[in-house]
Write a protein that holds these residues in place. Structure first.
Motif, mmCIF file in Angstrom:
data_model
loop_
_atom_site.group_PDB
_atom_site.id
_atom_site.type_symbol
_atom_site.label_atom_id
_atom_site.label_comp_id
_atom_site.label_asym_id
_atom_site.label_seq_id
_atom_site.Cartn_x
_atom_site.Cartn_y
_atom_site.Cartn_z
ATOM 1 N N VAL A 1 0.855 -1.199 0.000
ATOM 2 C CA VAL A 1 0.000 0.000 0.000
ATOM 3 C C VAL A 1 0.884 1.239 0.000
ATOM 4 O O VAL A 1 1.718 1.428 0.891
ATOM 5 C CB VAL A 1 -0.934 0.029 1.237
ATOM 6 N N GLU A 2 0.723 2.102 -0.998
ATOM 7 C CA GLU A 2 1.525 3.319 -1.094
ATOM 8 C C GLU A 2 0.685 4.509 -0.644
ATOM 9 O O GLU A 2 -0.307 4.869 -1.281
ATOM 10 C CB GLU A 2 2.022 3.530 -2.525
ATOM 11 N N ILE B 1 -0.730 15.807 -10.909
ATOM 12 C CA ILE B 1 -2.047 16.258 -10.468
ATOM 13 C C ILE B 1 -3.014 15.117 -10.785
ATOM 14 O O ILE B 1 -3.090 14.670 -11.924
ATOM 15 C CB ILE B 1 -2.505 17.542 -11.197
ATOM 16 N N ARG B 2 -3.718 14.623 -9.780
ATOM 17 C CA ARG B 2 -4.654 13.528 -9.998
ATOM 18 C C ARG B 2 -6.007 13.883 -9.391
ATOM 19 O O ARG B 2 -6.117 14.803 -8.576
ATOM 20 C CB ARG B 2 -4.126 12.225 -9.388
ATOM 21 N N GLN B 3 -7.049 13.170 -9.808
ATOM 22 C CA GLN B 3 -8.396 13.391 -9.278
ATOM 23 C C GLN B 3 -8.784 12.206 -8.400
ATOM 24 O O GLN B 3 -8.571 11.057 -8.754
ATOM 25 C CB GLN B 3 -9.416 13.557 -10.405
ATOM 26 N N ILE B 4 -9.353 12.530 -7.240
ATOM 27 C CA ILE B 4 -9.837 11.492 -6.321
ATOM 28 C C ILE B 4 -11.276 11.821 -5.940
ATOM 29 O O ILE B 4 -11.587 12.958 -5.556
ATOM 30 C CB ILE B 4 -8.960 11.404 -5.055
ATOM 31 N N VAL B 5 -12.146 10.825 -6.055
ATOM 32 C CA VAL B 5 -13.552 10.991 -5.676
ATOM 33 C C VAL B 5 -13.751 10.345 -4.298
ATOM 34 O O VAL B 5 -13.266 9.235 -4.049
ATOM 35 C CB VAL B 5 -14.485 10.331 -6.715
ATOM 36 N N GLU C 1 -6.094 0.860 -8.185
ATOM 37 C CA GLU C 1 -6.472 0.888 -9.597
ATOM 38 C C GLU C 1 -7.523 1.978 -9.813
ATOM 39 O O GLU C 1 -8.474 2.082 -9.040
ATOM 40 C CB GLU C 1 -7.041 -0.468 -10.020
ATOM 41 N N PRO C 2 -7.382 2.815 -10.866
ATOM 42 C CA PRO C 2 -8.370 3.867 -11.128
ATOM 43 C C PRO C 2 -9.753 3.265 -11.380
ATOM 44 O O PRO C 2 -9.879 2.180 -11.960
ATOM 45 C CB PRO C 2 -7.833 4.569 -12.377
ATOM 46 N N VAL C 3 -10.799 3.981 -10.900
ATOM 47 C CA VAL C 3 -12.186 3.569 -11.142
ATOM 48 C C VAL C 3 -12.969 4.791 -11.589
ATOM 49 O O VAL C 3 -12.531 5.936 -11.408
ATOM 50 C CB VAL C 3 -12.846 2.963 -9.881
ATOM 51 N N VAL C 4 -14.150 4.562 -12.174
ATOM 52 C CA VAL C 4 -15.032 5.660 -12.555
ATOM 53 C C VAL C 4 -16.266 5.613 -11.662
ATOM 54 O O VAL C 4 -16.952 4.585 -11.586
ATOM 55 C CB VAL C 4 -15.435 5.568 -14.043
ATOM 56 N N LEU D 1 -13.576 10.125 -12.961
ATOM 57 C CA LEU D 1 -12.402 9.295 -12.742
ATOM 58 C C LEU D 1 -11.873 9.502 -11.324
ATOM 59 O O LEU D 1 -11.710 10.632 -10.864
ATOM 60 C CB LEU D 1 -11.312 9.673 -13.752
ATOM 61 N N SER D 2 -11.593 8.378 -10.638
ATOM 62 C CA SER D 2 -10.988 8.454 -9.311
ATOM 63 C C SER D 2 -9.679 7.686 -9.318
ATOM 64 O O SER D 2 -9.651 6.484 -9.558
ATOM 65 C CB SER D 2 -11.929 7.884 -8.247
ATOM 66 N N GLN D 3 -8.576 8.420 -9.028
ATOM 67 C CA GLN D 3 -7.230 7.846 -9.134
ATOM 68 C C GLN D 3 -6.577 7.694 -7.756
ATOM 69 O O GLN D 3 -5.445 8.066 -7.542
ATOM 70 C CB GLN D 3 -6.370 8.744 -10.026
ATOM 71 N N GLY D 4 -7.333 7.163 -6.823
ATOM 72 C CA GLY D 4 -6.791 6.968 -5.487
ATOM 73 C C GLY D 4 -7.878 7.036 -4.443
ATOM 74 O O GLY D 4 -9.078 7.072 -4.751
ATOM 75 N N MET D 5 -7.469 7.066 -3.173
ATOM 76 C CA MET D 5 -8.435 7.113 -2.071
ATOM 77 C C MET D 5 -7.893 7.994 -0.949
ATOM 78 O O MET D 5 -6.744 7.827 -0.516
ATOM 79 C CB MET D 5 -8.696 5.702 -1.534
ATOM 80 N N LEU D 6 -8.721 8.956 -0.506
ATOM 81 C CA LEU D 6 -8.332 9.790 0.631
ATOM 82 C C LEU D 6 -8.579 9.020 1.922
ATOM 83 O O LEU D 6 -9.602 8.342 2.071
ATOM 84 C CB LEU D 6 -9.137 11.093 0.645
#
Length: 639
Positions: free
Chosen positions: A542-543, A572-576, A601-604, A609-614
């Motif tokens: 886990v990074e 710069i990435r987007q996270i939902v 892994e990115p999901v929609v 688009l969500s490229q990670g998790m807060l």
């Protein structure tokens, strides 16, 4: 010197529970400020007290088979006794059940009513009994929970009288803008401004569904809403209702400072100023909100058994060490963690080593070289003048810091001088000077510099540690009351009288064993069972990185989702994230540094688009992002 008036208050503490480390912290801070201002020649008035009305008190008393008055009569003395134990020297202790207060509340209500700022209406909405406050729909969290305490809200519908608080929105914003130090620290000021700009609502100021409160004369059957009642205590204590001369001196012509916890800053920085604007009374000069305390890194709770009991800590470490630690360990305004290891380290390092050793070494050498009596000082050399100049600078710096109630920085500055004088001993080498008869006068100057430094330091530390300051003076042979000392009188040098007899040295702060103290308070659970165990190799996959939020927006068509553009140090990435209901003011998250898993892994989600998790924490069904100190570099890996 021209008379200067200074009026400082703590919040009035709610009588439904015993005093705790949070209320002790506020009260000690106010006491330190009051004592400091007295050393600066101010005529000081220091108020604390208890908040005794409201539905919660009525219900608690009933559950215990008592009348509300009997319950408050039982609880209020516990605060008085606690403050005595913490060496608090308040000038007044107010209880909101006193007649003088009831009269003051009736007076301000009548004044505001006659101005046309109170009208009759009906309130329907959610109410928190614990916080004694109505909660607007846009502030409710979870499943009908209070945003402040997390407890379940009640639906209330009743006839009520309202205060036209909305009328004073622009005037209040103007006042805050024109008085930069009105709300401290600045982070709280920004929070209050943001809240006001959302639009102030008129305030329900009466209740008719319970009886424990101050009746409103122009509204039969209604009692005063607890905050309108409670806040007025600050006026009551300085003669608002019955002593115009005292009120003019203490409030209208004095510097007025309110100290309080950050959880009640909005009541003090919004409701209270609006009340005063309506009543035609000068606003306080400063409203200063401090943070909360955790214990050994965790939120305090009775179930965890980690609640810090001030009286127990005083028995272990002494009242002065406890007072010093609370105000030195954390910058006033920030949250703090009460740690056994930290307090023991502070006592050993700052108090026993730095201050204690300076006192013991100085007195020991003086008596060994010259006997008990002060001898004449010779000519000052460059090193002496440099130390004197540093002291002058420190007095200015301390005054500046204390004007903003930066207690920790003020102590840190005083300790610079203490450290300098310890170094001064090593640089001037008195043990070598005594061997050369031609340097006897130089030795006298050096030793007098040290004694005089301690005399001055005692005055500077006395507001924080009254007993220690007095003991230093006594060991130096001065039996005057240090509480009457003025900073003005310690500014000059060479003020020691030849022939003055020194006292006897004895340790004021004995050293403590760190390991022993920590072991006693924090036993390790050797039988701890790990839930869902993983090994280090699994975790290393886990990074987690520190990211900075650059933009925050709602996801179209969703009440739960927010989308964030973040900087991970490289991209710069987007996270939902599904945290919309916990962050109605989500734009305020911009600029925050938080933690994110960056190798998912990115999901929609809902077309985004969500490229990670807060990463977030959950407590009492409240979700909160894990924030990182602003000094941590974006892109830092968490290991």
């Amino acid at each position: 010197m021209e008379s200067k008036n200074f009026y400082i208050t703590t919040p009035i503490y709610y009588v439904n529970g015993d005093p705790h480390v949070g209320s002790a912290y506020t009260t000690i801070a106010a006491d330190v400020m009051a004592r400091y201002k007295r050393t600066m020649g101010y005529d000081v008035y220091f108020l604390t007290g208890t908040d005794e009305h409201g539905q919660k008190v009525e219900e608690t008393a009933k559950a215990k088979g008592m009348t509300p008055q009997e319950w408050t009569d039982l609880m209020a003395p516990r605060f008085v006794e606690m403050w005595k134990a913490l060496n608090i020297k308040n000038d007044d202790f107010i209880r909101t059940t006193e007649e003088r207060h009831k009269k003051a509340v009736k007076k301000i209500l009548q004044t505001v009513y006659e101005k046309g700022d109170i009208y009759k209406g009906e309130y329907e909405g959610k109410y928190c009994v614990s916080c004694e406050t109505f909660v607007p729909e846009n502030q409710i969290v979870g499943e009908d929970q209070c945003p402040d305490c997390g407890k379940k809200l009640r639906m209330v519908k009743e006839e009520s009288y309202f205060f036209r608080m909305s009328k004073y929105q622009d005037a209040l914003l103007k006042h805050i803008d024109e008085h930069p130090d009105f709300i401290l620290p600045r982070s709280r000021r920004n929070e209050v401004i943001s809240f006001i700009k959302q639009g102030l609502q008129d305030l329900s100021i009466s209740r008719n569904t319970f009886e424990w409160g101050i009746p409103i004369e122009f509204a039969p059957g209604h009692i005063t809403y607890v905050w309108f009642d409670a806040l007025t205590n600050y006026l009551t204590a300085v003669g608002y209702e019955n002593n115009p001369e005292e009120f003019q001196k203490r409030w209208e012509n004095g510097e007025v400072v309110h100290l309080l916890g950050k959880d009640i800053v909005r009541f003090h920085a919004i409701i209270w100023p609006c009340m005063l604007l309506s009543a035609g009374v000068k606003l306080p000069d400063k409203i200063v909100a401090h943070g909360w305390w955790t214990s050994e890194g965790e939120k305090m709770s009775k179930s965890k058994g980690n609640v810090v009991a001030p009286l127990e800590e005083v028995k272990k470490y002494g009242v002065d060490a406890f007072r010093y630690y609370l105000l030195r360990e954390v910058s006033f305004g920030n949250d703090g963690d009460y740690s056994t290891k930290a307090i023991v380290t502070r006592i050993n390092s700052d108090l026993a080593n730095d201050l204690g050793n300076l006192l013991n070494r100085t007195l020991g050498m003086y008596k060994k070289y010259f006997g008990e009596e002060i001898v004449k000082t010779g000519e000052y050399e460059a090193i002496d003048l440099e130390a004197q100049k540093l002291f002058d600078e420190i007095l200015v710096q301390v005054e500046d810091m204390m004007s903003r109630l930066e207690f920790s920085r003020a102590l840190e500055t005083i300790w610079k001088f203490i450290s300098r004088m310890n170094k001064y001993i090593d640089e001037t080498t008195p043990w070598l000077l005594i061997k050369d008869e031609s340097k006897k006068e130089r030795l006298a100057t050096v030793m007098n510099m040290l004694v005089e430094s301690l005399y001055k330091v005692a005055v500077l530390v006395a507001p924080y540690m009254p007993e220690a300051g007095q003991k230093i003076w006594n060991q130096l042979g001065y039996n005057d009351d240090i509480e009457k000392a003025l900073v003005e009188n310690i500014k000059p040098w060479n003020i020691l009288e030849v022939g003055h007899k020194l006292g006897n040295a004895s340790p004021i702060f004995p050293r403590l064993e760190v390991e022993k103290e920590v072991k006693e308070k924090n036993p390790v659970n050797k039988d701890l069972k790990i839930e869902n165990p993983i090994n280090i190799d699994e975790f290393s996959k886990v990074e987690i990185k520190v990211v900075e939020i650059l933009e925050a927006d709602k996801v179209e068509g969703s009440d739960k989702l927010l989308k964030f553009k973040v900087n991970d140090g490289k991209n710069i990435r987007q996270i939902v994230s599904g945290i919309a209901k916990y962050y109605p003011e989500y734009k305020e998250l911009v600029g925050k540094k938080v933690l994110a898993v960056v190798n998912l892994e990115p999901v929609v989600l809902r077309g985004e688009l969500s490229q990670g998790m807060l990463l977030s924490s959950e407590e009492k069904k409240r979700i909160k992002l894990v924030e990182v100190d602003s000094s941590v570099k974006v892109g830092s890996k968490i290991k």
